[in-house]
Design an enzyme around this catalytic site. Structure first.
Site, PDB file in Angstrom:
ATOM      1  N   GLN A 175       0.934  -1.207  -0.083  1.00  0.00           N
ATOM      2  CA  GLN A 175       0.063  -0.006   0.086  1.00  0.00           C
ATOM      3  C   GLN A 175       0.882   1.269  -0.116  1.00  0.00           C
ATOM      4  OE1 GLN A 175      -2.632   2.367   3.205  1.00  0.00           O
ATOM      5  NE2 GLN A 175      -2.977   0.161   3.077  1.00  0.00           N
ATOM      6  N   ASP A 227      -6.230   6.196   0.811  1.00  0.00           N
ATOM      7  CA  ASP A 227      -7.069   7.531   0.605  1.00  0.00           C
ATOM      8  C   ASP A 227      -7.470   7.789  -0.643  1.00  0.00           C
ATOM      9  OD1 ASP A 227      -6.537   7.561   3.364  1.00  0.00           O
ATOM     10  OD2 ASP A 227      -5.191   9.425   3.399  1.00  0.00           O
ATOM     11  N   THR A 274       4.170   5.397  14.592  1.00  0.00           N
ATOM     12  CA  THR A 274       4.364   5.705  13.172  1.00  0.00           C
ATOM     13  C   THR A 274       2.866   6.555  12.995  1.00  0.00           C
ATOM     14  OG1 THR A 274       5.097   3.326  12.753  1.00  0.00           O
ATOM     15  CG2 THR A 274       3.815   4.563  10.900  1.00  0.00           C
ATOM     16  N   GLY A 286       1.518  -1.503  15.481  1.00  0.00           N
ATOM     17  CA  GLY A 286       2.525  -1.989  16.218  1.00  0.00           C
ATOM     18  C   GLY A 286       2.947  -3.397  16.228  1.00  0.00           C
ATOM     19  N   VAL A 305       3.993  -1.179   9.042  1.00  0.00           N
ATOM     20  CA  VAL A 305       4.740  -0.171   8.364  1.00  0.00           C
ATOM     21  C   VAL A 305       6.155  -0.142   8.745  1.00  0.00           C
ATOM     22  CG1 VAL A 305       5.055   2.175   8.243  1.00  0.00           C
ATOM     23  CG2 VAL A 305       2.926   1.118   8.321  1.00  0.00           C
ATOM     24  N   LYS A 354      -4.099 -21.673  35.885  1.00  0.00           N
ATOM     25  CA  LYS A 354      -4.682 -22.148  37.000  1.00  0.00           C
ATOM     26  C   LYS A 354      -5.177 -21.256  38.214  1.00  0.00           C
ATOM     27  CE  LYS A 354      -3.368 -23.461  40.748  1.00  0.00           C
ATOM     28  NZ  LYS A 354      -3.186 -22.288  41.573  1.00  0.00           N
ATOM     29  N   CYS A 396      -0.674 -22.376  45.236  1.00  0.00           N
ATOM     30  CA  CYS A 396       0.608 -21.865  44.718  1.00  0.00           C
ATOM     31  C   CYS A 396       1.575 -23.019  44.408  1.00  0.00           C
ATOM     32  CB  CYS A 396       1.243 -21.081  45.497  1.00  0.00           C
ATOM     33  SG  CYS A 396       0.442 -19.479  46.025  1.00  0.00           S
TER      34      CYS A 396
HETATM   35  C1  LIG Z   1      -4.160  -2.160   5.989  1.00  0.00           C
HETATM   36  C2  LIG Z   1      -4.545  -0.852   6.498  1.00  0.00           C
HETATM   37  N1  LIG Z   1      -5.148  -0.762   7.478  1.00  0.00           N
HETATM   38  C3  LIG Z   1      -5.552   0.514   8.104  1.00  0.00           C
HETATM   39  C4  LIG Z   1      -4.993   1.560   7.539  1.00  0.00           C
HETATM   40  C5  LIG Z   1      -5.516   2.981   8.045  1.00  0.00           C
HETATM   41  O1  LIG Z   1      -6.108   3.632   7.066  1.00  0.00           O
HETATM   42  P1  LIG Z   1      -6.805   4.969   7.369  1.00  0.00           P
HETATM   43  O2  LIG Z   1      -7.820   4.952   8.498  1.00  0.00           O
HETATM   44  O3  LIG Z   1      -7.175   5.645   6.159  1.00  0.00           O
HETATM   45  O4  LIG Z   1      -5.503   6.138   8.016  1.00  0.00           O
HETATM   46  P2  LIG Z   1      -4.371   6.501   7.377  1.00  0.00           P
HETATM   47  O5  LIG Z   1      -3.807   5.268   6.804  1.00  0.00           O
HETATM   48  O6  LIG Z   1      -4.745   7.412   6.046  1.00  0.00           O
HETATM   49  O7  LIG Z   1      -3.653   7.220   8.442  1.00  0.00           O
HETATM   50  C6  LIG Z   1      -4.261   1.408   6.595  1.00  0.00           C
HETATM   51  N2  LIG Z   1      -3.655   2.385   5.997  1.00  0.00           N
HETATM   52  N3  LIG Z   1      -3.980   0.206   5.956  1.00  0.00           N
HETATM   53  C1  LIG Z   2      -1.146   3.424   9.111  1.00  0.00           C
HETATM   54  C2  LIG Z   2      -1.914   2.793  10.251  1.00  0.00           C
HETATM   55  N1  LIG Z   2      -3.139   2.774  10.332  1.00  0.00           N
HETATM   56  C3  LIG Z   2      -3.430   2.513  11.886  1.00  0.00           C
HETATM   57  C4  LIG Z   2      -4.955   2.178  12.213  1.00  0.00           C
HETATM   58  O1  LIG Z   2      -4.850   1.751  13.266  1.00  0.00           O
HETATM   59  O2  LIG Z   2      -5.625   2.410  11.503  1.00  0.00           O
HETATM   60  S1  LIG Z   2      -1.959   1.994  12.640  1.00  0.00           S
HETATM   61  C5  LIG Z   2      -0.981   2.456  11.259  1.00  0.00           C
HETATM   62  C6  LIG Z   2       0.691   2.647  11.625  1.00  0.00           C
HETATM   63  C7  LIG Z   2       1.049   1.280  11.709  1.00  0.00           C
HETATM   64  O3  LIG Z   2       2.301   1.411  11.776  1.00  0.00           O
HETATM   65  P1  LIG Z   2       3.168   0.106  12.426  1.00  0.00           P
HETATM   66  O4  LIG Z   2       3.391  -1.188  11.712  1.00  0.00           O
HETATM   67  O5  LIG Z   2       4.768   0.918  12.435  1.00  0.00           O
HETATM   68  O6  LIG Z   2       3.064   0.146  13.883  1.00  0.00           O
END
Ligand SMILES: Cc1ncc(COP(=O)(O)OP(=O)(O)O)c(N)n1
Ligand SMILES: Cc1nc(C(=O)O)sc1CCOP(=O)(O)O
Length: 653
Positions: A42, A75, A141, A179, A213, A382, A483
């Site tokens: 992506q 987006d 991120t 994460g 990411v 347990k 325990c």
């Molecule tokens: C696979 C995947 N899942 C969630 C997101 C988050 O997308 P979005 O809510 O549009 O937030 P931004 O990425 O625009 O900050 C994603 N990009 N990919």
């Molecule tokens: C791009 C993005 N979207 C999120 C969501 O929750 O929608 S979290 C995220 C960043 C994920 O980055 P990393 O793999 O470095 O933790």
């Protein structure tokens, strides 16, 4: 053109910020990730202008196409249309899915971010191909993530989708995001595969992939990191290698049929395995029981070490022992050490017993439990009734009783709804079937063995469930009997893994053997004329544990035909003074064995009749767990456990 058949397993989401990409070229990093095996890419760039987006997207698309990997644009439907790539990913604030579908047509992939059940339902209805479920764990991120939902939040969405009437919901692809990295990927995947023993289909949805990411884009070696993450995704974690069944086997024939009732013959090998292998029992236990636990371990033929230092856990984990994490007197520092040890044992597949002592007593203890549950996987959990209910809550489950009070019995309350006061078990208002239902449900979700101790113990691995009626009331009148049962289980599990004959048996039988050894020893000790109450019971109990072990060895030897007290092999090793005393006191162990005193009832049919209510919204505990993981820096336990005000634990059985 038809929609491509997409492999969602390692879904790379790019990042062009300097904090992650540095001065490197985005295209080159993506090329390396593709070489390393990412299965979907992506392009996510929140700041560049449209011209730059289109230019970069074209470059990435060329690289992806060369490897037959789909490219998704984050987006921007317009950019995806312009470069004619394979699809878009849309967040809740972006163009709605139905409009995007109209613009892009049926052949393009549309993904949607969801963090709630209703968002998931809407995304399915509007024609999304996959869901990006998050935020799993907080991540640097993306600082403005809306909701950290943790493992339990993802579980709820997966479960919700799996019970929908429409195939579109049940079959929609899912990835989780937030994460995820090499240190947690296998645990996440393991935790998100949660078969439901009460579902008609036997199995609920799991994730199809992980969206990542920084663990790739921020890596100095994106190819190697992608290879490693791919390997981890497709490899069961070390701790799960002896678990059954596999997801594929469970769909063909039901894995929830109960096995035949164990017999002395089937249980004896695991009883023998402890003195044969003298396993290490690594106790991170509370202050109150350390001495007693060490004595119990020695009496059953194990080798105890009472190390609470997380820094030596990885050395100890390599000695093939079993670990007990006992929360009885847990401090912030202890929790930090526990996490190190859990990771060390999970890393080598060593067994871990979690004893969530007093987990239902205070908010601080519930938080501590959330922290531990988020730290790794436990072979056995347990606890008494209120402790197990707290575990259920940490696992995202809550229950409504239809058999007893009709009241909500979600975690932390003792005795079917009341607040647990100390760490003692208190009274119960749950029926045996309710207990069995709860224990089976948690075990199935966590894919481990759950043991709820009490006058009748209930244990389950999600497939098989037993009630054990052995034991004696004196166990409930002495400090540390619960325990030290944990200690005993840890030794049995470790020995089972070291023993050729027992290795393949499921952990539930090993735990059952442990309970029987422990509780029949209690019965025997209590029956002695020299025992007048809990005080005289303790030394007699230690003796009896020892004697039963010796008798089992002698019995096995006699069965093999050696038959005399001076036989060789195992018997020679253990025929010391105490052993002879044991035999004089309890002669005639051949041909019968004390295991015949077992009172075990298989619970073959546990009704689903409205016992369980799974919450649809996120509980406070979910947020706590997610919070604990987000701070993952390992120094975080301190603040979380401030305010611990429970007196030193006394654990009653
Ligand atoms: C696979 C995947 N899942 C969630 C997101 C988050 O997308 P979005 O809510 O549009 O937030 P931004 O990425 O625009 O900050 C994603 N990009 N990919
Ligand atoms: C791009 C993005 N979207 C999120 C969501 O929750 O929608 S979290 C995220 C960043 C994920 O980055 P990393 O793999 O470095 O933790």
């Amino acid at each position: 053109m038809g929609k491509p058949d997409v492999d969602y397993s390692i879904y790379l989401v790019t990042d062009s910020t300097e904090a992650i990409l540095g001065k490197r070229d985005l295209g080159k990093v993506v090329e390396q990730a593709l070489e390393g095996g990412v299965t979907l890419v992506q392009y996510r760039d929140k700041t560049s202008d449209t011209g730059h987006l289109i230019y970069t997207a074209r470059t990435l698309h060329r690289a992806c196409k060369a490897r037959n990997i789909p490219l998704i644009i984050n987006d921007r439907v317009d950019v995806a249309l312009e470069i004619d790539c394979e699809g878009v990913h849309l967040g809740q604030d972006d163009m709605d899915i139905a409009s995007a579908r109209r613009l892009l047509g049926p052949s393009k992939i549309i993904g949607a971010t969801v963090s709630t059940l209703s968002q998931a339902r809407i995304a399915v209805d509007r024609g999304a191909d996959y869901l990006g479920i998050g935020t799993l764990y907080a991540t640097s991120t993306k600082k403005n993530t809306k909701e950290i939902i943790g493992i339990n939040g993802i579980r709820k969405i997966l479960h919700f989708l799996s019970v929908q009437e429409d195939a579109a919901a049940r079959e929609i692809k899912t990835v989780c995001i937030g994460g995820i990295n090499a240190s947690n990927l296998q645990l996440i995947k393991h935790q998100l595969y949660a078969p439901d023993p009460f579902s008609q289909r036997g199995i609920t949805k799991t994730i199809d992939g992980v969206a990542i990411v920084s663990a790739i884009m921020g890596s100095l070696t994106p190819k190697a990191s992608s290879e490693h993450l791919t390997h981890l995704f497709h490899t069961p974690p070390p701790f799960s290698t002896i678990l059954s069944p596999s997801p594929s086997s469970s769909s063909s024939s039901s894995p929830y049929t109960n096995k035949p009732t164990p017999t002395p013959t089937t249980l004896l090998p695991s009883i023998l395995s402890v003195p044969t292998h003298n396993p290490l029992s690594h106790n991170m236990t509370n202050l109150v029981v350390q001495n007693f636990a060490a004595s119990i371990a020695l009496s059953i033929g194990a080798s105890p070490i009472m190390s609470t230092n997380g820094l030596e856990a990885s050395d100890l984990a390599n000695l093939h022992g079993g670990l007990v994490i006992n929360m009885g007197t847990a401090t912030p520092e202890a929790l930090h050490n526990h996490r190190l040890a859990i990771r060390a044992y999970n890393g080598v597949g060593g067994p871990i017993v979690l004893d969530p002592v007093g987990a239902g007593a205070t908010g601080a203890r519930r938080e501590a439990l959330g922290f531990l549950v988020a730290s790794g996987w436990f072979s056995v959990v347990k606890g008494n009734e209120s402790e197990i209910l707290a575990v259920a809550q940490a696992s995202g489950l809550s229950f409504t009783s239809s058999y007893s009070s009709g009241s909500r019995i979600s975690g932390g309350g003792g005795g079917g709804g009341g607040q647990q006061r100390g760490v003692d078990s208190g009274s119960s208002s749950l029926s045996l079937l309710e207990k069995a239902y709860i224990v089976k449900k948690i075990a199935s979700r966590e894919r481990n063995v759950v043991l709820m101790t009490g006058a009748v113990d209930v244990l389950s691995d999600g497939h098989t469930t037993y009630a054990v009626r052995n034991g004696h009331a004196y166990l409930g009148m002495i400090t540390g009997s619960g325990c030290t049962l944990g200690t005993t289980i840890s030794a049995y599990l470790a020995a089972a893994r070291m023993d050729r004959k027992v290795r393949r048996q499921s952990d539930i039988n090993t735990v059952l053997s442990t309970i029987l050894h422990y509780e029949i020893a209690a019965e025997r000790a209590a029956s002695l004329s020299s025992v007048h109450g809990p005080g005289t019971f303790v030394p007699a109990f230690i003796d009896a544990l020892y004697q039963l072990r010796v008798e089992a060895v002698r019995y096995a030897d006699a069965e093999r035909g050696a038959g005399d007290d001076d036989a060789d092999g195992d018997i020679e090793t253990y025929a010391d003074e105490g052993c002879k005393a044991g035999v004089r006191r309890y002669p005639g162990t051949k041909p019968s064995l004390w295991l015949e005193a077992m009172r075990v009832e298989p619970l073959n049919s546990i009704p689903d009749a409205g016992l369980l209510h799974e919450e649809v919204g996120l509980t406070d505990m979910d947020r706590e767990i997610a919070y604990e993981v987000k701070t993952d820096a390992d120094a975080d336990a301190d603040a979380d456990m401030e305010g611990e005000d429970v007196p030193e634990a006394e654990k009653y059985y």
